[in-house]
Design a protein around this motif. Structure first.
Motif, short mmCIF file in Angstrom:
data_model
loop_
_atom_site.label_atom_id
_atom_site.label_comp_id
_atom_site.label_asym_id
_atom_site.label_seq_id
_atom_site.Cartn_x
_atom_site.Cartn_y
_atom_site.Cartn_z
N ILE A 15 -19.47 4.20 -31.16
CA ILE A 15 -18.75 2.95 -30.89
C ILE A 15 -17.25 3.19 -30.87
O ILE A 15 -16.54 2.74 -29.96
CB ILE A 15 -19.13 1.88 -31.93
CG1 ILE A 15 -20.64 1.60 -31.90
CG2 ILE A 15 -18.38 0.58 -31.65
CD1 ILE A 15 -21.13 0.71 -33.04
N VAL A 16 -16.76 3.91 -31.87
CA VAL A 16 -15.34 4.22 -31.92
C VAL A 16 -14.92 5.03 -30.69
O VAL A 16 -13.82 4.86 -30.15
CB VAL A 16 -15.00 4.99 -33.22
CG1 VAL A 16 -13.57 5.51 -33.19
CG2 VAL A 16 -15.20 4.08 -34.43
N LEU B 44 -16.91 -3.42 -35.16
CA LEU B 44 -17.67 -2.54 -34.27
C LEU B 44 -18.83 -3.24 -33.57
O LEU B 44 -19.50 -2.63 -32.73
CB LEU B 44 -18.20 -1.34 -35.06
CG LEU B 44 -17.14 -0.44 -35.70
CD1 LEU B 44 -17.79 0.75 -36.37
CD2 LEU B 44 -16.12 0.01 -34.68
N SER C 205 -21.63 4.83 -35.54
CA SER C 205 -20.22 4.43 -35.64
C SER C 205 -19.33 5.31 -34.78
O SER C 205 -18.39 4.83 -34.13
CB SER C 205 -19.76 4.46 -37.10
OG SER C 205 -20.00 5.71 -37.69
N PRO D 117 -23.28 -3.17 -30.10
CA PRO D 117 -21.94 -2.62 -30.30
C PRO D 117 -20.91 -3.34 -29.43
O PRO D 117 -21.22 -3.82 -28.34
CB PRO D 117 -22.10 -1.16 -29.87
CG PRO D 117 -23.54 -0.85 -30.18
CD PRO D 117 -24.27 -2.12 -29.82
#
Length: 435
Positions: free
Chosen positions: A92-93, A116, A89, A324
């Protein structure tokens, strides 16, 4: 260093289930946070497969490189569970994700609802020669989020019943070398007693000590078979557990240990070793233990979890391949995914059922015993309910599974354990999803 605002940080912690600092202090991530040079012709794939799974995955990776070039794939293996999901995560962020990643189906909805993942439209999949009909229908439906696809299922790994063919043969439980169908808890208990009468120290073993996830899996199986609704509803905002059914499930599990038919001190490791050494006639565990039991050279076979109560059910989860969110062309990444699916005959040697139909329904897998005997598991699979705090390695599994273990050992009464599960999950249910 990737800098996140408060909302992004909360999202990462919720998806991973661990402190953000843990991920930030980890080793540099290939093609992610370390800012390594991008190679547009190379597929970057993140996974959480180690041990035997890692070796089987490596075989598929080498096949892909042989077909597409030595530098065509960069495969990065990260620590299983919450650390993996936190790092995924975070990548991806931070706009440095891999092209393809592994995600448990039980965690898929969290990532999809957080925005996401890339939605896999029929047109996008068709361009890679993929469509939903190529997958087992029940698993494909289970992986949809709001009716949309965000991942390609690889397998289904659930609880199965291992049985010692020599002991069961002496106990009169076999028919032409295969376990006779067992229906109903009375018939199951009778089979366990017959096995102990045929020389087994234990009728059944399964993990109890120091393994909340295994306890959750067996409880969820029995509870669902007894007719219990999902523990959580409305995406985890309500606790929908039927307390009476939950307590009855724990009471029944405790009765097996109290009657001396199953030990209440077995761990993940010792449960397998007790079966592999011929001290137990039956083992309830994940299909992923097949290689370990095979290596022990104990005479065994497999069957789906018997229907002991009103509804056939067995806990399960699936690995999926996810993409993603990105503005990049996904054709190369989808091509890798299709190649992986086409080679899941290799993956199935770890005990999991392939769900890509050309493999699942092919001659090789049909003859791959005893794993092929567990194929009905896909039709009775029970996945974790959708919630930001549920799924593989989650807070829900840990909290509920810990109470199940206490009840199975007689250290907490069934009603007491159910109250504790409800009380401990109440705080999560009342907390707005940070996703």
């Amino acid at each position: 260093m990737v800098r996140l605002n408060r909302r992004q940080a909360l999202r990462v912690m919720a998806l991973g289930g661990t402190a953000l600092a843990t991920a930030a202090c980890g080793s540099p991530l290939a093609s992610g946070l370390a800012g390594t040079p991008l190679q547009p012709e190379q597929v970057k794939f993140w996974n959480l497969w180690s041990g035997g799974d890692g070796a089987r995955a490596q075989t598929i990776f080498e096949r892909y490189r042989a077909a597409h070039g030595a530098g065509s794939l960069e495969a990065t293996t990260l620590a299983w569970g919450s650390p993996y999901y936190t790092k995924l995560s975070l990548s991806i962020v931070g706009d440095r994700p891999p092209d393809v990643a592994v995600c448990h189906l039980s965690r898929l909805s969290n990532f999809a609802r957080a925005g996401l993942l890339t939605e896999l439209t029929p047109q996008m999949l068709a361009g890679a020669g993929i469509d939903g009909t190529q997958f087992d229908a029940s698993v494909w439906r289970s992986g949809l989020v709001g009716g949309k696809a965000y991942g390609l299922p690889v397998d289904i790994g659930g609880l199965v019943l291992y049985y010692n063919t020599e002991i069961c043969g002496r106990a009169g439980l076999l028919d032409n070398g295969r376990l006779r169908p067992i229906t109903g808890e009375a018939a199951f208990r009778a089979a366990l007693k017959a096995a102990t009468g045929a020389g087994a120290k234990w009728g059944l073993v399964s993990p109890v000590i120091a393994d909340p996830s295994s306890n959750w899996r067996i409880f969820d199986t029995v509870y669902t078979q007894m007719g219990g609704p999902p523990l959580l509803g409305d995406d985890g905002t309500r606790i929908t557990m039927d307390d009476r059914t939950a307590a009855e499930s724990l009471r029944w599990l405790r009765e097996l240990t109290a009657a001396g038919l199953s030990p209440d001190t077995a761990t993940d490791v010792t449960s397998v070793s007790l079966f592999a050494s011929g001290q137990s006639a039956f083992l309830i565990h994940g299909a992923w233990q097949v290689p370990t039991v095979t290596d022990a050279e104990v005479p065994f076979s497999l069957a789906p979890i018997p229907q002991l109560f009103g509804r056939p059910a067995a806990f399960a989860d699936s690995h999926t391949l996810v993409f993603p969110r990105t503005d990049q062309d996904l054709r190369r990444a989808l091509g890798f995914a299709k190649f992986f699916l086409e080679n899941t005959d290799v993956w199935a040697q770890g005990g999991a059922l392939p769900v890509y139909r050309p493999v699942l329904e092919g001659d090789w897998f049909r003859g791959y015993e005893p794993v092929a005997s567990t194929a009905p598991t896909k039709d009775i699979a029970v996945y974790d309910p959708p919630a930001w705090y549920a799924g593989a390695g989650s807070a829900m599994q840990t909290l509920a599974g810990s109470q199940v273990a206490l009840a199975r050992q007689g250290l907490a009464g069934p009603d007491e354990a159910v109250r504790a599960i409800r009380d401990q999950l109440a705080g999560y249910a009342a907390t707005p999803s940070p996703l």
